[in-house]
Design an enzyme around this catalytic site. Structure first.
Site, short mmCIF file in Angstrom:
data_model
loop_
_atom_site.label_atom_id
_atom_site.label_comp_id
_atom_site.label_asym_id
_atom_site.label_seq_id
_atom_site.Cartn_x
_atom_site.Cartn_y
_atom_site.Cartn_z
N ASP A 245 3.55 -2.80 -0.68
CA ASP A 245 4.73 -3.43 -0.09
C ASP A 245 6.01 -3.07 -0.86
OD1 ASP A 245 5.39 -5.62 1.95
OD2 ASP A 245 6.32 -6.45 0.14
N GLU A 299 5.04 1.55 1.15
CA GLU A 299 6.04 1.20 2.16
C GLU A 299 7.39 1.58 1.56
OE1 GLU A 299 7.79 -2.56 4.68
OE2 GLU A 299 7.35 -2.73 2.55
C1 NOJ Z 1 7.59 -5.74 3.86
C2 NOJ Z 1 6.55 -6.46 4.65
O1 NOJ Z 1 5.95 -5.56 5.53
C3 NOJ Z 1 7.24 -7.60 5.34
O2 NOJ Z 1 6.44 -8.21 6.31
C4 NOJ Z 1 7.70 -8.57 4.30
O3 NOJ Z 1 8.48 -9.56 4.90
C5 NOJ Z 1 8.53 -7.89 3.21
N1 NOJ Z 1 8.03 -6.60 2.81
C6 NOJ Z 1 8.56 -8.74 1.98
O4 NOJ Z 1 7.29 -8.72 1.37
#
Ligand code: NOJ
Length: 598
Positions: A245, A299
């Site tokens: 993440d 990500e």
């Molecule tokens: C990215 C995640 O995919 C999302 O759902 C989340 O709100 C944020 N990061 C914070 O963790």
């Protein structure tokens, strides 16, 4: 699914020789070959073959997948009960969105205990049973690693906020105010300042997301060690890697300057790629990842295509691949929907392809739990074209170069929800935005909701539509945690499993084709017609093996001429069944997809 077999030492040497003769460089030939078949290694066009390059990943958002106990919330037992459904799709890897103990300020992306399963989702025994079921089917599982921040209810933060000299103080990022205000002008992705004043010590803590998601201080070596330990905890259970993440945000410029002058309202480009990011990822690789045969996908919000190789070039030993957001966010200007064009989309894929050489690897995705439904955002979700356009998108995702990620429900062609009032939403981003924009009279309620109908994350989070029973068969209880799309009567898994022409059946066929076609995995990509506003036509070439993909991204029938010298070969798959015989002029129906073996 059949993963590549291990090769013997003799074979590895043979592969090494072949590899040296290839024109493009190939790193670490023997290490790559050790996990792959000889045939695979020899046909790899310079790419080191890896199972995670050949796999298709299916993302499960546990809260919305399947409820086994009638409380209206999806759970681990529910996922286990549908593993045959997932396997039947022909995917190799499941990415599970967070399943850890959490107060759910952001649906599990705010973790209270990294070693405990969220009570609503079940127990550790349920997790072990899920993992076992996945392995029995020869699939793999990757977990969501959310370590840029924790929940404010995590024991580290509970301690950290107690006093300035608490041993956990330095696990988070605390600063005194500046001139009676926040330390700088950074904003949270969920509206308002990224700093929150904590009365206990009269200092601010940093939270790039919700107030309940304080950012960890990665400059503290103890924090890094804690993260490596929890990673090992799950890897030792047998999981096969992580989706990480917002990983490019973990290292901050801790002098915390204000946003630069040329900041265009896109904080992600300021927060990403901090000063020690590469150092921390390399350390994580050394201490943890290199000890296991796992896959990692970062990500990478705020990372440009040009920066991509610095994170995924295999010689750097950081990540295997990242999610670049240029394509999935092509339809957005900040939070606002913007109409996109096909040449723009093609240009992004071409740029990503050009920026990454044989040492790097891409992902291909256009949806997840943070974005609207695939067919609504990039296809045509009208009754007439929904299924056809969903299949066009499936064809593209599964024939571009990179590991494809399918988000749950997209294999059924699930659509956006017809939201009409704020009470129908759950998402913290929506609720905070409502306060910041509508209640403060910056935007009208009608405009706010109209935009969310197209862009909201909740579109993707409505429960899976399993059958035509109440709540789409998602729960046996009276109410699901989030609205169920009323079109479950017509769009649901039971119906699609019984229909050979369904979107699900097409995904399965496409996955089968991709699995047995090395050119569609490793082959060179060439966009034949970048400026064409309606047709996306490209080739994938691996040695003598050549595939031609032609996708009509419009409802118009199009007589499409292939470039001189190129003729369509044998039809490998089409979403309209049998097409005409080999020709240089193709008569495409609206939203038709064809893949030819040339
Ligand atoms: C990215 C995640 O995919 C999302 O759902 C989340 O709100 C944020 N990061 C914070 O963790």
């Amino acid at each position: 699914m059949k993963l590549p077999q291990a090769a013997s030492v003799g074979f590895i040497l043979a592969i090494g020789a072949v590899v040296w003769s290839l024109s493009k460089p190939l790193r670490n030939a023997s290490a790559g070959a050790a996990q792959t078949s000889v045939e695979a290694a020899m046909s790899a066009n310079g790419y080191a073959p890896k199972w995670w390059k050949e796999a298709v990943v299916y993302q499960v958002y546990p809260r919305s997948f399947k409820d086994s106990n009638g409380d209206g919330i999806g759970d681990l037992k529910g996922i286990t009960s549908e593993l045959d459904y997932i396997e039947g799709l022909g995917v190799e890897v499941i990415w599970l969105s967070p399943h850890y103990d959490s107060p759910n300020a952001d649906n599990g992306y705010d973790i209270r205990d990294y070693r405990k399963v969220m009570t609503e989702f079940g127990t550790m025994a349920d997790f072990d049973a899920l993992l076992k079921g996945i392995k029995q089917r020869h699939m793999k599982l990757i977990l969501d690693l959310v370590v840029n921040h924790t929940s404010d209810e995590h024991k580290w933060f509970v301690e950290s906020r107690k006093s300035k000299d608490n041993p956990y103080r330095n696990y988070y990022i605390w600063r005194p105010g500046k001139d009676g205000r926040e330390p700088n002008n950074w904003v949270s992705f969920f509206s308002g300042s990224a700093w929150k004043l904590d009365p206990a010590t009269n200092e601010y803590y940093l939270h790039l997301f919700a107030e309940k998601q304080p950012d960890l201080n990665w400059d503290n070596p103890k924090v890094r060690q804690e993260v490596y330990d929890l990673m090992k905890f799950w890897l030792d259970k047998g999981v096969d890697g992580f989706r990480m993440d917002v990983i490019p945000f973990i290292s901050k410029n801790q002098s915390f300057p204000d946003f630069p002058q040329d900041f265009h309202g896109e904080p992600q480009y300021v927060y990403a790629m901090g000063p020690h990011l590469h150092e921390y990822l390399q350390e994580m690789n050394r201490e943890v990842l290199s000890k296991y045969d796992v896959m990692t996908v970062g990500e990478a919000f705020g990372v440009t295509p040009q920066q991509t190789p610095s994170l995924v070039d295999e010689r750097r030993q950081e990540l295997n691949m990242i999610f670049n957001f240029d394509a999935v966010r092509l339809n957005r200007q900040g939070r606002q929907w913007r109409d996109w064009t096909l040449p723009e989309l093609k240009a992004i894929y071409t740029r990503l392809d050009h920026e990454t050489d044989v040492h790097s690897w891409n992902t291909v995705f256009l949806s997840n739990h943070d974005n609207p439904r695939l067919v609504s955002a990039f296809g045509d979700d009208s009754e007439r074209y929904r299924a056809a356009s969903a299949k066009v998108l499936a064809t593209m995702l599964l024939t571009l170069r990179g590991t494809p990620f399918i988000y749950q429900g997209d294999e059924l062609g699930m659509t956006n929800y017809p939201f009409s009032k704020i009470e129908e939403f759950d998402d913290i981003e929506v609720k905070n935005g409502w306060k910041a924009e509508v209640l403060s009279n910056k935007v009208s309620a009608a405009d706010y909701i109209a935009n969310l109908r197209k862009t909201s994350r909740d579109n993707a989070r409505t429960p899976m539509q399993w059958d035509s029973s109440p709540n789409g068969g998602f729960t046996t209880g009276p109410k699901a945690w989030l609205v169920v799309n009323p079109n479950y009567i017509d769009i649901n898994a039971r119906q699609e499993l019984a229909d050979n022409d369904s979107v699900y059946a097409y995904y399965r066929r496409m996955n089968d084709l991709r699995k047995k076609t090395r050119a569609l995995i490793y082959g060179d990509y060439h966009d034949l017609d970048p400026q064409n506003p309606k047709v996306f036509a490209y080739t994938r070439t691996l040695g003598k093996e050549k595939y031609l993909v032609v996708l009509n991204f419009s409802e118009d029938a199009i007589s499409y001429s292939l470039p001189a010298g190129l003729k369509a070969g044998q039809l490998a798959i089409s979403n309209f069944g049998k097409a005409e015989e080999q020709t240089s002029g193709l008569n495409l129906k609206g939203w038709e997809a064809r893949v030819y073996q040339n």
